[in-house]
Design an enzyme around this catalytic site. Structure first.
Site, mmCIF file in Angstrom:
data_model
loop_
_atom_site.group_PDB
_atom_site.id
_atom_site.type_symbol
_atom_site.label_atom_id
_atom_site.label_comp_id
_atom_site.label_asym_id
_atom_site.label_seq_id
_atom_site.Cartn_x
_atom_site.Cartn_y
_atom_site.Cartn_z
ATOM 1 N NE ARG A 134 -3.658 0.857 1.913
ATOM 2 C CZ ARG A 134 -4.899 0.592 2.215
ATOM 3 N NH1 ARG A 134 -5.277 1.676 3.787
ATOM 4 N NH2 ARG A 134 -6.124 0.260 2.224
ATOM 5 C CG HIS A 186 -7.901 0.037 -3.127
ATOM 6 N ND1 HIS A 186 -7.676 -0.874 -2.603
ATOM 7 C CD2 HIS A 186 -9.159 0.181 -1.503
ATOM 8 C CE1 HIS A 186 -7.617 -1.398 -0.695
ATOM 9 N NE2 HIS A 186 -8.509 -0.024 -0.850
ATOM 10 C CD GLN A 213 -13.099 -2.398 -0.124
ATOM 11 O OE1 GLN A 213 -12.085 -2.016 0.226
ATOM 12 N NE2 GLN A 213 -13.683 -2.998 -0.622
ATOM 13 C CG ASP A 220 -13.499 6.295 -0.848
ATOM 14 O OD1 ASP A 220 -13.331 6.446 0.317
ATOM 15 O OD2 ASP A 220 -12.345 6.192 -1.363
ATOM 16 C CB CYS A 257 -14.123 1.301 -0.082
ATOM 17 S SG CYS A 257 -13.069 2.470 0.401
ATOM 18 N NE ARG A 286 -10.109 -5.593 0.749
ATOM 19 C CZ ARG A 286 -9.383 -4.677 0.793
ATOM 20 N NH1 ARG A 286 -9.990 -3.345 1.905
ATOM 21 N NH2 ARG A 286 -7.828 -4.209 1.119
HETATM 22 N N1 NVA Z 1 -9.963 6.448 -1.540
HETATM 23 C C1 NVA Z 1 -9.269 6.303 0.179
HETATM 24 C C2 NVA Z 1 -9.956 4.757 0.663
HETATM 25 C C3 NVA Z 1 -9.725 4.304 1.695
HETATM 26 C C4 NVA Z 1 -9.368 2.967 2.093
HETATM 27 C C5 NVA Z 1 -8.517 6.094 0.446
HETATM 28 O O1 NVA Z 1 -7.288 6.264 -0.728
HETATM 29 O O2 NVA Z 1 -7.898 7.147 1.299
HETATM 30 N N1 CP Z 2 -11.406 -0.071 2.099
HETATM 31 C C1 CP Z 2 -10.088 -0.793 2.926
HETATM 32 O O1 CP Z 2 -8.580 -0.810 2.330
HETATM 33 O O2 CP Z 2 -9.217 -0.114 4.140
HETATM 34 P P1 CP Z 2 -7.839 0.087 5.179
HETATM 35 O O3 CP Z 2 -7.689 1.165 4.800
HETATM 36 O O4 CP Z 2 -8.876 0.277 6.802
HETATM 37 O O5 CP Z 2 -7.241 -1.167 5.039
#
Ligand code: NVA
Ligand code: CP
Length: 307
Positions: free
Chosen positions: A106, A133, A136, A221, A261, A289
């Site tokens: 990540r 992502h 997800q 989101d 998500c 997930r």
């Molecule tokens: N769009 C959000 C998704 C978090 C799971 C982010 O990138 O922070």
């Molecule tokens: N939806 C998701 O990826 O959540 P986290 O940021 O908690 O991993």
């Protein structure tokens, strides 16, 4: 040393048939877990997990998936690895992939996971970048299938920021054969190249009310993603008309579902009551997930062959 491992950096790394196979397998693995069937395909396998951004669901689902399936997982944060002191990703990839069997990352720029994958001898999974992502989306598609059956031919509406999740929904629209309406404020459109690549399956709009009409799934989101914290206040103003509420859902199809998500900001992209509305399937979505990523890792590690 071979450099031919298969990676999952976006949904485009699998064919539509393979993606459907992963979903079917995820549903099967979920049932096996519920029934208490012992299944340890990852015995002696190790997953390396590199997190340059925060996470609850992604970390716990990957780590639990490995433990439940007989393997182990290592949480690697830049704070306590040499990555945080400037060791190049390419060197880290070469070293880690001689010690672990599969790696998830990540991070910020999508190019980083591409570079990592280029130098890794073992499969690399994108666990969220600024651009995509895909894990997800596996969970979201599994959740839709479980509640409503095949998503092919359905209409999905994305409400809000043209962010990493939105980009992955555009890829999903083509790969899973649904139509995606995107309702975003002007200036917050999704990535132009991803849009162009999925043009036949996507309609870009600005009015959320018009966009959700006749939709079978409505998704949103956060308005400010990780890394955009300093834009939070400006975004609250720009996105004020883009909140998903039961009233907005009433304009969608009668059997419409709502997904997010998570984490959610009640009072911003979702109204206070939306997550408790019967149309919301966000807790199933979060749980999936675990199952979807088990199926994904089975395929990448070669412990399960897709039909
Ligand atoms: N769009 C959000 C998704 C978090 C799971 C982010 O990138 O922070
Ligand atoms: N939806 C998701 O990826 O959540 P986290 O940021 O908690 O991993």
């Amino acid at each position: 040393m071979p450099m031919s491992a298969r990676h999952f950096l976006t949904l485009n790394d699998f064919s539509p048939e393979e993606l459907r196979g992963i979903l079917a397998r995820a549903i099967e693995l979920k049932k096996m877990l519920r029934e208490g069937t012992p299944y340890e395909p990852f015995k002696n396998k190790v997953l390396g997990m590199i997190f340059e951004k925060s996470s609850t669901r992604t970390r716990v689902s990957f780590e639990s998936a490995m433990i439940q399936c007989g393997g182990g997982a290592l949480f690697l944060s830049p704070r306590d690895t040499q990555l945080g002191r400037g060791e190049p990703l390419s060197d880290t990839a070469r070293v880690l992939s001689r010690m672990v069997d599969i790696i998830m990352i990540r991070t910020f720029e999508h190019e980083k996971v591409e570079t990592f994958a280029q130098y890794s001898q073992v499969p690399v999974i994108n666990a969220l970048t600024d651009s995509f992502h895909p894990c997800q989306l596996l969970a979201d598609m599994q959740t839709f299938v479980e509640h409503r059956g095949d998503i092919r031919g359905k209409t999905v509406t994305w409400v809000g920021d043209g962010n990493n999740m939105c980009n992955s929904y555009m890829n999903a629209a083509r790969q899973f054969g649904f139509h995606l309406n995107i309702a975003c404020p002007p200036g917050f459109e999704p990535d132009a190249a991803v849009l162009a690549n999925n043009q036949a399956h996507v309609t870009l709009m600005h009015d959320p009310k018009a966009a959700v009409r006749a939709s079978h799934l409505v998704v949103t989101d956060v308005w400010a993603s990780m890394g955009q914290e300093q834009e939070q206040q400006a975004r609250i103003a720009a996105f004020a008309n883009y909140q998903v509420s039961p009233a907005l859902m009433d304009l969608a199809a009668d059997d419409a579902l709502f997904m997010h998500c998570l984490p959610a900001h009640r009072g911003e992209e979702v109204s206070a009551e939306m997550l408790d509305d019967p149309r919301a399937v966000v807790w199933d979505e979060a749980e999936n997930r675990l199952h979807a990523q088990k199926a994904l890792m089975e395929v990448l590690l070669g412990t399960y062959r897709l039909p």
